[in-house]
Structures are given as structure tokens and as C-alpha cells.
Design a protein around this motif. Structure first.
Motif, PDB file in Angstrom:
ATOM      1  N   ALA A 274       0.818  -1.212   0.000  1.00 33.07           N
ATOM      2  CA  ALA A 274       0.000   0.000   0.000  1.00 33.07           C
ATOM      3  C   ALA A 274       0.851   1.262   0.000  1.00 33.07           C
ATOM      4  O   ALA A 274       0.401   2.323  -0.458  1.00 33.07           O
ATOM      5  N   HIS A 275       2.092   1.160   0.504  1.00 30.46           N
ATOM      6  CA  HIS A 275       3.006   2.302   0.498  1.00 30.46           C
ATOM      7  C   HIS A 275       3.902   2.310  -0.742  1.00 30.46           C
ATOM      8  O   HIS A 275       4.845   3.107  -0.824  1.00 30.46           O
ATOM      9  N   GLY A 276       3.617   1.418  -1.686  1.00 30.21           N
ATOM     10  CA  GLY A 276       4.307   1.455  -2.969  1.00 30.21           C
ATOM     11  C   GLY A 276       5.595   0.670  -3.067  1.00 30.21           C
ATOM     12  O   GLY A 276       6.329   0.813  -4.044  1.00 30.21           O
ATOM     13  N   LEU A 277       5.909  -0.199  -2.089  1.00 29.75           N
ATOM     14  CA  LEU A 277       7.131  -0.998  -2.189  1.00 29.75           C
ATOM     15  C   LEU A 277       6.982  -2.041  -3.292  1.00 29.75           C
ATOM     16  O   LEU A 277       5.943  -2.689  -3.399  1.00 29.75           O
ATOM     17  N   PRO A 278       8.012  -2.265  -4.121  1.00 29.93           N
ATOM     18  CA  PRO A 278       7.949  -3.315  -5.136  1.00 29.93           C
ATOM     19  C   PRO A 278       8.050  -4.706  -4.508  1.00 29.93           C
ATOM     20  O   PRO A 278       8.470  -4.860  -3.353  1.00 29.93           O
ATOM     21  N   VAL A 279       7.702  -5.725  -5.300  1.00 30.15           N
ATOM     22  CA  VAL A 279       7.648  -7.096  -4.790  1.00 30.15           C
ATOM     23  C   VAL A 279       8.993  -7.545  -4.242  1.00 30.15           C
ATOM     24  O   VAL A 279       9.068  -8.207  -3.198  1.00 30.15           O
ATOM     25  N   GLY A 280      10.083  -7.204  -4.916  1.00 28.00           N
ATOM     26  CA  GLY A 280      11.400  -7.636  -4.459  1.00 28.00           C
ATOM     27  C   GLY A 280      11.739  -7.126  -3.064  1.00 28.00           C
ATOM     28  O   GLY A 280      12.270  -7.859  -2.236  1.00 28.00           O
ATOM     29  N   ARG A 281      11.424  -5.854  -2.785  1.00 28.55           N
ATOM     30  CA  ARG A 281      11.725  -5.281  -1.459  1.00 28.55           C
ATOM     31  C   ARG A 281      10.768  -5.836  -0.404  1.00 28.55           C
ATOM     32  O   ARG A 281      11.156  -6.012   0.758  1.00 28.55           O
ATOM     33  N   ILE A 282       9.531  -6.124  -0.801  1.00 32.38           N
ATOM     34  CA  ILE A 282       8.610  -6.786   0.130  1.00 32.38           C
ATOM     35  C   ILE A 282       9.161  -8.155   0.512  1.00 32.38           C
ATOM     36  O   ILE A 282       9.103  -8.566   1.671  1.00 32.38           O
ATOM     37  N   GLY A 283       9.733  -8.862  -0.469  1.00 37.96           N
ATOM     38  CA  GLY A 283      10.343 -10.154  -0.180  1.00 37.96           C
ATOM     39  C   GLY A 283      11.498 -10.055   0.796  1.00 37.96           C
ATOM     40  O   GLY A 283      11.677 -10.912   1.668  1.00 37.96           O
ATOM     41  N   ALA A 329       4.025   2.514  13.110  1.00 33.79           N
ATOM     42  CA  ALA A 329       4.402   3.926  13.060  1.00 33.79           C
ATOM     43  C   ALA A 329       5.218   4.275  11.826  1.00 33.79           C
ATOM     44  O   ALA A 329       5.268   5.433  11.416  1.00 33.79           O
ATOM     45  N   GLY A 330       5.868   3.274  11.207  1.00 29.22           N
ATOM     46  CA  GLY A 330       6.781   3.536  10.114  1.00 29.22           C
ATOM     47  C   GLY A 330       6.092   3.762   8.778  1.00 29.22           C
ATOM     48  O   GLY A 330       4.948   3.361   8.565  1.00 29.22           O
ATOM     49  N   THR A 331       6.832   4.402   7.867  1.00 29.89           N
ATOM     50  CA  THR A 331       6.341   4.634   6.500  1.00 29.89           C
ATOM     51  C   THR A 331       7.431   4.421   5.457  1.00 29.89           C
ATOM     52  O   THR A 331       7.224   4.738   4.291  1.00 29.89           O
ATOM     53  N   SER A 332       8.573   3.872   5.853  1.00 29.26           N
ATOM     54  CA  SER A 332       9.686   3.734   4.907  1.00 29.26           C
ATOM     55  C   SER A 332      10.387   2.391   5.099  1.00 29.26           C
ATOM     56  O   SER A 332      10.308   1.772   6.167  1.00 29.26           O
ATOM     57  N   PHE A 333      11.118   1.975   4.076  1.00 25.87           N
ATOM     58  CA  PHE A 333      11.817   0.697   4.108  1.00 25.87           C
ATOM     59  C   PHE A 333      12.819   0.601   5.259  1.00 25.87           C
ATOM     60  O   PHE A 333      12.855  -0.408   5.966  1.00 25.87           O
ATOM     61  N   PRO A 334      13.677   1.615   5.513  1.00 30.08           N
ATOM     62  CA  PRO A 334      14.638   1.479   6.616  1.00 30.08           C
ATOM     63  C   PRO A 334      13.974   1.292   7.975  1.00 30.08           C
ATOM     64  O   PRO A 334      14.448   0.492   8.798  1.00 30.08           O
ATOM     65  N   VAL A 335      12.889   2.008   8.235  1.00 30.45           N
ATOM     66  CA  VAL A 335      12.195   1.862   9.522  1.00 30.45           C
ATOM     67  C   VAL A 335      11.601   0.467   9.635  1.00 30.45           C
ATOM     68  O   VAL A 335      11.717  -0.200  10.675  1.00 30.45           O
ATOM     69  N   TRP A 336      10.955   0.006   8.571  1.00 32.70           N
ATOM     70  CA  TRP A 336      10.361  -1.329   8.604  1.00 32.70           C
ATOM     71  C   TRP A 336      11.437  -2.413   8.731  1.00 32.70           C
ATOM     72  O   TRP A 336      11.234  -3.413   9.410  1.00 32.70           O
ATOM     73  N   ALA A 337      12.584  -2.202   8.091  1.00 30.61           N
ATOM     74  CA  ALA A 337      13.668  -3.179   8.209  1.00 30.61           C
ATOM     75  C   ALA A 337      14.162  -3.266   9.654  1.00 30.61           C
ATOM     76  O   ALA A 337      14.391  -4.362  10.185  1.00 30.61           O
ATOM     77  N   ALA A 338      14.324  -2.114  10.302  1.00 28.06           N
ATOM     78  CA  ALA A 338      14.730  -2.119  11.712  1.00 28.06           C
ATOM     79  C   ALA A 338      13.690  -2.823  12.576  1.00 28.06           C
ATOM     80  O   ALA A 338      14.036  -3.587  13.499  1.00 28.06           O
ATOM     81  N   ALA A 339      12.419  -2.580  12.283  1.00 25.94           N
ATOM     82  CA  ALA A 339      11.349  -3.235  13.044  1.00 25.94           C
ATOM     83  C   ALA A 339      11.387  -4.744  12.867  1.00 25.94           C
ATOM     84  O   ALA A 339      11.172  -5.501  13.828  1.00 25.94           O
ATOM     85  N   GLN A 340      11.685  -5.203  11.659  1.00 25.23           N
ATOM     86  CA  GLN A 340      11.748  -6.649  11.414  1.00 25.23           C
ATOM     87  C   GLN A 340      12.907  -7.294  12.173  1.00 25.23           C
ATOM     88  O   GLN A 340      12.794  -8.417  12.662  1.00 25.23           O
ATOM     89  N   VAL A 341      14.022  -6.566  12.261  1.00 17.97           N
ATOM     90  CA  VAL A 341      15.160  -7.084  13.036  1.00 17.97           C
ATOM     91  C   VAL A 341      14.771  -7.218  14.509  1.00 17.97           C
ATOM     92  O   VAL A 341      15.042  -8.246  15.157  1.00 17.97           O
ATOM     93  N   LEU A 342      14.120  -6.202  15.068  1.00 21.50           N
ATOM     94  CA  LEU A 342      13.685  -6.261  16.465  1.00 21.50           C
ATOM     95  C   LEU A 342      12.655  -7.360  16.683  1.00 21.50           C
ATOM     96  O   LEU A 342      12.696  -8.075  17.694  1.00 21.50           O
ATOM     97  N   LEU A 343      11.727  -7.502  15.743  1.00 20.66           N
ATOM     98  CA  LEU A 343      10.711  -8.539  15.870  1.00 20.66           C
ATOM     99  C   LEU A 343      11.348  -9.923  15.825  1.00 20.66           C
ATOM    100  O   LEU A 343      10.984 -10.816  16.600  1.00 20.66           O
ATOM    101  N   GLY A 344      12.326 -10.100  14.948  1.00 26.08           N
ATOM    102  CA  GLY A 344      13.027 -11.375  14.892  1.00 26.08           C
ATOM    103  C   GLY A 344      13.798 -11.671  16.169  1.00 26.08           C
ATOM    104  O   GLY A 344      13.798 -12.802  16.658  1.00 26.08           O
TER     105      GLY A 344
END
Length: 429
Positions: A274-283, A329-344
Motif C-alpha cells: 500500500a506504500h508502494g514498495l515493489p515485490v522484491g523489497r517486500i520479499g 508507526a513507520g512509513t519507509s523501508f529502513p524503519v520497517w527493516a529495523a522493526a523486522q530485526v527487532l521482531l526477529g
């Protein structure tokens, strides 16, 4: 696989010359790690592609409808987990493992050629049965082999292998889909994993039920008489779900943990798209969380053998809550990437430690059934999470659904802090 130095006494020998311990059973243990990696890979084939198929190919615009495949998977896997423990006690571990792989054989073909969403749901029912039988059995078999001293380490390796494979396959299928499309190429990996897993399970895996019996023969009687000896399956379910404070706290935490995983599996890719990320970055994002989770468990399982279970579980649940809030709270790839690291990282603290805690408390005579009951609750979280997040997303939007799950996760961590007792009574220095 590198095994940390074992400073304990030599592996104990039970009836019939059966030896317990990681070093004594290293070859079979390593094989089971590889088999569980293949089990994880069959799940990973869906993580990036199916949410996008639901919206882009089958035209499912309602989030609740789009997440029905996770509901089907989670409900089926939860129920199968319950029966997997009973079946493995009655018929042995290996037959249950092989049966799980046989059920998985049609799944890639159904996903490749599905003409309607109902076929995808049917494939996920079979996938849930496969995961319930095969993953549950590899857990029980590793617990059988290593005995009490290395239980956390064993669960760390088991879950690390499974979820590292989920991550690698999620990333691989995302890259394949970006180049070749959503079908059929991404699901050919799943077909290869299934064939290899079935072959190894039939030809190379050995039965481990006698190891559990050998441990039971020298197992000290617990302080609580109801935790000793032969219990009915109903009694095991009641103890694991309600009566025992540690087991019941672990069961609810496991459910909320997999509720989070359903959110990450089904809702996060839709938010990113929904925020426009392409499939590769979603992967990449879909892979980052289980990658950190998978690799981290090799440390956290071992760590829980040293410092105990309770505090790692509490910290892990609270860290997951922070990470999920950061996604919202995030809206960008770097924020979401950091969140995924913390979640992991938070999930790595929780996942093998919960299984080790169940193994600590349950007597070997009914441990497989207790693991099955725990996994019934835990994997029921997939269905609960998909329904809850889907309904909230339809009513209030994706971000509100994510914030609600973050709050629920924090509450679960507080329940563990208040209710669970330490199940590793003599943590090793």
C-alpha cells in the motif's frame, strides 16, 4: 554444525544401551535439523507470494477474505499438533514424520494450478496437517535424543533451522516472483523440498521413542504428584492449558507469538504494498524477520539453559510488542527493516525457550502429548491472528490492526512475568 563445549557428565546410558545427549546422538540430531529446515522451506514458499496472489490474481479486496488461507492453515496445524503428540506416543515418531511429508506432496501443485481461492485454502489445509505432523515430530525427536541438559540448545537448533529456511525461501520466492511472476516458478522450490524431506525421513531418520522411555526410567519424581507417570490425554491437556502455571503461561504466550506471525505473514506485505514498495523489497522484509529469528535461536536456546527460561520469554514478548508498534508507526523501508530485526530478535528469545520450558515441566511419559497441547494453543494463534487482524483492518484500517496486536503482545509478556515460575531450577553457570 558446531556444538558448544559440553562440560556436563558423559551422556547417561539407559536400558538397552540407549544413550542420551547431544554428542552421543549427533548424527541423527544433525539429520533432524536438516529435515526441519525442509519443513520450514515448505512454509516459506508462501510467505511473500500468497498475500500478493490474493489481491492481484484472485481479486480479494477484503482483508478478512484474503487471510482465509492463514486461518485454514493455523486451525488445521493447531489441531494436528494435538494429535501428533498422541500418535507419536502410540505408533512411534518416525511414522508420524513420514505421514506428514506424504500429506505435503500435493501442496505445490495445488498452489501452482489453483483456478480459484478455494484451491489455495485446500492447499493450506494440507500444509497445516504437514506442518503439524512433521514439525511437531522433529521437536519431540530432538527432545528425546538430547535429554534434559541440552534441551534449550536442541530447541534452538531445531527452530533456527526451520525459520532460517522460511526466511531464505521467502526471499528466494520474492526474487523469483519479481523476475518470472507469482506462478508457477516460486512454488517449484516447495516441490523440491517436499521430495527431499520425504526421502530423508523414509531412508535415514531413525525412531527415537526408546530414548524417551530410557529417560523416563531414570526420571526423578516431581514434587507435584499429578505431573508424574501415566496420565490420560485429557489430563495432560488440562495440566498444560490451565492447572500448571508455567505450562499455561507458556501456552498463552505461544498463541500470542504466532498471532504476531500471522500478522507479519498476512498484513505486513499488504501494508508495504500500500506504500508502494515493489515485490522484491517486500520479499526482503518478509525474509528479514524470520532470518533474525532463525539465526538468533541458536544463541537464545543455549542461553536459556544457562540463565533460565522465564525472563527471556518475558523480555522477548515485550520486545516483539515494541517492534510491531514500530511497523505501525513507520512509513519507509529502513524503519520497517529495523522493526523486522527487532521482531526477529524478540521472537528468537521466546520461541525455543517456550518449548524448552514445556520439556522441563512435562514428564517423559506424557511429554510428547504436552508438546502437542502447547503447539495446539501456539499454532491456534495463526487462525486467531488472521481473523483478528483481518477484521480490525477491514473495520479500522491496517495501521489500527497492527497497533492492537502490539498492545496484546505487551499484555502477554506481563502475564508471563506474573504467572510463570522458573522451570529450569538450577541454571548452569
Amino acid at each position: 554444525m558446531t556444538v558448544p563445549e559440553d562440560t556436563t557428565a558423559p551422556a547417561a546410558e539407559g536400558p538397552g544401551g540407549i544413550r542420551l545427549g547431544l554428542r552421543a546422538n549427533l548424527a541423527q540430531f544433525t539429520l533432524l535439523v536438516a529435515v526441519n529446515a525442509l519443513v520450514g522451506g515448505t512454509l516459506g514458499q508462501e510467505r511473500t507470494v500468497l498475500p500478493l496472489l490474493a489481491e492481484g490474481v484472485f481479486g480479494l479486496s477484503a482483508y478478512t477474505a484474503a487471510l482465509t488461507y492463514i486461518v485454514a492453515f493455523g486451525a488445521t496445524k493447531a489441531v494436528t499438533n494435538f494429535f501428533a503428540g498422541t500418535l507419536s506416543d502410540r505408533f512411534g515418531r518416525k511414522p508420524v514424520l513420514v505421514a506428514g511429508w506424504l500429506v505435503a506432496l500435493p501442496v505445490p501443485a495445488l498452489l501452482i494450478w489453483a483456478p480459484s481461492w478455494g484451491w489455495v485454502i485446500a492447499a493450506n489445509v494440507l500444509l497445516g496437517v504437514h506442518q503439524g505432523l512433521s514439525w511437531s515430530t522433529t521437536v519431540v525427536m530432538k527432545i528425546d535424543l538430547v535429554g534434559p541438559e541440552r534441551r534449550g540448545l536442541a530447541m534452538g537448533f531445531n527452530e533456527a533451522a526451520g525459520y532460517a529456511a522460511v526466511a531464505a525461501t521467502a526471499m528466494a520466492t520474492g526474487l523469483i516472483a519479481a523476475r518470472h511472476g507469482l506462478r508457477p516458478e516460486p512454488f517449484l522450490l516447495g516441490a523440491a523440498y517436499t521430495a527431499l524431506g520425504l526421502g530423508l525421513s523414509v531412508l535415514a531418520v531413525r525412531e527415537t521413542r526408546e530414548h524417551a522411555r530410557a529417560e523416563a526410567a531414570r526420571h526423578p519424581a516431581p514434587a507435584n504428584p499429578e505431573h508424574h507417570g501415566e496420565l490420560t490425554t485429557g489430563e495432560v491437556a488440562l495440566i498444560t492449558s490451565v492447572r500448571d502455571k508455567a505450562l499455561s503461561a507458556a501456552s498463552q504466550a505461544g498463541m500470542v507469538n504466532n498471532l504476531n506471525d500471522a500478522l507479519a505473514w498476512g498484513i505486513f506485505p499488504l501494508l508495504y504494498a500500500a506504500h508502494g514498495l515493489p515485490v522484491g523489497r517486500i520479499g526482503v522484509l518478509a525474509a528479514l524477520y524470520p532470518a533474525v529469528w532463525g539465526v538468533g535461536q541458536m544463541l537464545t536456546g543455549w542461553w536459556s539453559d544457562r540463565v533460565g527460561r522465564k525472563h527471556l520469554i518475558t523480555a522477548g514478548m515485550l520486545l516483539q510488542a515494541v517492534a510491531i508498534g514500530l511497523v505501525a508507526a513507520g512509513t519507509s523501508f529502513p524503519v520497517w527493516a529495523a522493526a523486522q530485526v527487532l521482531l526477529g530478535a524478540g521472537t528468537a528469545l521466546v520461541y525455543p525457550t517456550l518449548l524448552a520450558a514445556v520439556g522441563d515441566v512435562a514428564h517423559p511419559a506424557w511429554r510428547a502429548r504436552a508438546v502437542g497441547v502447547y503447539r495446539l494453543w501456539r499454532d491456534g494463534g495463526f487462525a486467531v491472528g488472521a481473523l483478528l487482524s483481518g477484521v480490525l483492518a477491514d473495520l479500522y484500517g491496517l495501521t489500527t490492526a497492527i497497533w492492537a496486536v502490539a498492545a496484546l503482545t505487551a499484555a502477554s509478556g506481563l502475564v508471563v512475568a506474573v504467572r510463570m515460575y522458573e522451570t529450569r531450577p538450577c541454571p548452569r553457570p
